[in-house]
Design an enzyme around this catalytic site. Structure first.
Site, PDB file in Angstrom:
ATOM      1  N   GLN B  36       0.819  -1.286   0.079  1.00 29.60           N
ATOM      2  CA  GLN B  36       0.020   0.065   0.072  1.00 29.60           C
ATOM      3  C   GLN B  36       0.750   1.286   0.021  1.00 29.60           C
ATOM      4  O   GLN B  36       2.084   1.094   0.090  1.00 29.60           O
ATOM      5  CB  GLN B  36      -1.048  -0.153   1.175  1.00 29.60           C
ATOM      6  N   ASP B  91       0.781   0.571  13.727  1.00 30.03           N
ATOM      7  CA  ASP B  91       1.272   1.812  14.401  1.00 30.03           C
ATOM      8  C   ASP B  91       1.758   1.586  15.668  1.00 30.03           C
ATOM      9  O   ASP B  91       2.154   2.309  16.162  1.00 30.03           O
ATOM     10  CB  ASP B  91       0.208   2.711  14.114  1.00 30.03           C
ATOM     11  N   ASP B 161      -6.852  -4.798  14.472  1.00 32.73           N
ATOM     12  CA  ASP B 161      -6.774  -3.607  14.300  1.00 32.73           C
ATOM     13  C   ASP B 161      -6.371  -3.291  13.106  1.00 32.73           C
ATOM     14  O   ASP B 161      -5.287  -3.123  12.625  1.00 32.73           O
ATOM     15  CB  ASP B 161      -5.758  -3.060  15.219  1.00 32.73           C
ATOM     16  N   ASP B 164      -9.989  -0.589   6.547  1.00 36.58           N
ATOM     17  CA  ASP B 164     -11.381  -1.069   6.244  1.00 36.58           C
ATOM     18  C   ASP B 164     -11.383  -2.412   5.345  1.00 36.58           C
ATOM     19  O   ASP B 164     -10.362  -2.758   5.108  1.00 36.58           O
ATOM     20  CB  ASP B 164     -11.945   0.244   5.567  1.00 36.58           C
TER      21      ASP B 164
END
Lengths: 285, 285
Positions: B36, B91, B161, B164
């Site tokens: 990504q 993260d 976590d 989408d």
């Protein structure tokens, strides 16, 4: 301030460096009243949108959150609210919610700007469905003056459903106004006012609460709820009580309420009073 | 999709015809990983901002809401969570929250994209503060495969976590994945997953809950919380339990938690499970 292209209405929140937009299919109307500029848009997903002086006020789809939370918690907290005053509230959505309570005998709404109500009648007819209820009186006048002159100890609940504390709404967020409200309330009476975002307006919320206590209110309660179209999507209202503390709410009555709500119920009411740690620290710490 | 001028990062949510923007002072970085595109911005009021494939992931200022709500409710609901797995979470903000619990003995985090963690280390160092905790293992691998192959009945809590349910996150929202999770959990174990906005993603939430039940989970609990930078500013996570019902949470432990949180506390935990009427109707009606 009016969007990044013609297909969007976008509001920039300078105080938080953030922006919120809705996709617009059509501009429906615009009037300049003696007090403010009122614009109406049709959106792609949120029904109609009212904007006052470049600030988003409400959409058809999400206004139920705000209107229900400004009405039902305070009315189910008061033991027996009969006489209610709404300051502002010209879109009539709060009025509609208040009139759902069969025990309410009179609601006087004082919005300074008749044009807001005329626009709401046209573009949010569902919110104005109860405007002809015989218990309702709609006045178009200065709410600050009204509250200064109203008979002392004649009101059970005052709902301040106003714009932000700039422009016409400014005088509704200070000690002098709260003094008038307190005098106007009966013993046990409650003032409730929209009190902005917990995430980005904490100094304002803190000042409001201080001014309410300075005016002699005995107890405060700030409730939290989501409100997508307002800055941060997270909003509050603050209840201030005259002459007594808060002691829960009429939970059994809320559970068997003889009317429908989309957001509010007894569990949601209880949940709304749970403060995050950062808020406890900022307001009580 | 990248903003209405150079001073803003704006994300358009096509599914709801809405948009959210943050004022940007500087673009800090951009990498195209094998999976990504990851962009980093410095904002005027919200600290740093991470964007993956044109979707806002987190800001320095408001990520505490999401990370705390994905971690503490599930950990205080499980009787004695020792072995935790995080799927996604690159993260490392969720990892940091989980490691605050002294009873947790191991946390394995599996994010498919190492670049997310490398960017977080650089631009969100506070979220990576616990990455060297001896209880933590960071793997960069396919979480779906990991969960399929992990030893059965070896995990107490699984936290999904993820992004989408499009792109790399897609396979984390279906029956096959939930089957793997259920097998991997011990009796009483709990899966928790971010489950999108109650205001605009109700069909997705409904499908997720159905798929979790189809996979044999015994009880579900969907919690609500504010999350400014996600569509509608209102978000949910859903807990699915293996082998037993939910029966409150370890409230006394939450009250005397030996660590600080900005949003979470025992009252907030209880409040998060109060469903608005429209949600009861959509999911249970």
């Amino acid at each position: 301030m009016s969007g990044f292209n013609n297909n969007w209405y976008t509001e920039i929140f300078a105080a938080s460096g953030s922006a919120f937009g809705l996709q617009v299919t059509k501009k429906l109307d615009e009037v300049q009243s003696p007090f403010q500029k009122i614009e109406m848009y049709e959106t792609s997903h949120f029904g109609n949108l009212m904007v006052i002086d470049d600030v988003i006020m409400l959409s058809s789809r999400d206004n139920f959150l705000y209107h229900e939370m400004l009405s039902h918690p305070v009315l189910f907290t008061h033991a027996n609210p009969k006489n209610v005053v709404i300051i502002g509230g010209g879109d009539c959505g709060t009025l509609r919610e208040v009139l759902k309570h069969p025990g309410v005998e009179s609601v006087t709404q004082i919005d300074i700007d008749e044009q807001v109500t005329r626009m709401a009648e046209k573009y949010f007819p569902e919110l104005c469905a109860s405007n002809n209820d015989p218990r309702a009186t709609l006045k178009f006048d200065d709410g600050i003056k009204f509250m200064r002159e109203v008979q002392p100890e004649s009101i059970d609940v005052i709902i301040v459903d106003s714009t932000d504390p700039i422009g016409p709404g400014e005088g509704l967020f200070n000690r002098a106004f709260y003094d008038s409200c307190r005098k106007a309330l009966r013993h046990g009476g409650i003032l409730v006012q929209q009190s902005e975002s917990p995430l980005i307006h904490m100094p304002l919320l803190k000042d409001m609460r201080s001014a309410m206590l300075d005016a002699g209110f005995d107890a405060l309660q700030t409730l939290l709820f989501p409100q997508m179209v307002y800055p941060s999507g997270w909003w509050t209202c603050t209840l201030a009580r005259k002459g007594m503390a808060f002691n829960g709410f009429r939970e059994a009555d809320a559970v068997k309420a003889p009317f429908n709500t989309e957001y509010y119920n007894a569990e949601v009411h209880k949940a709304a009073s749970a403060w995050p740690n950062f808020m406890k620290q900022a307001l009580l710490g």
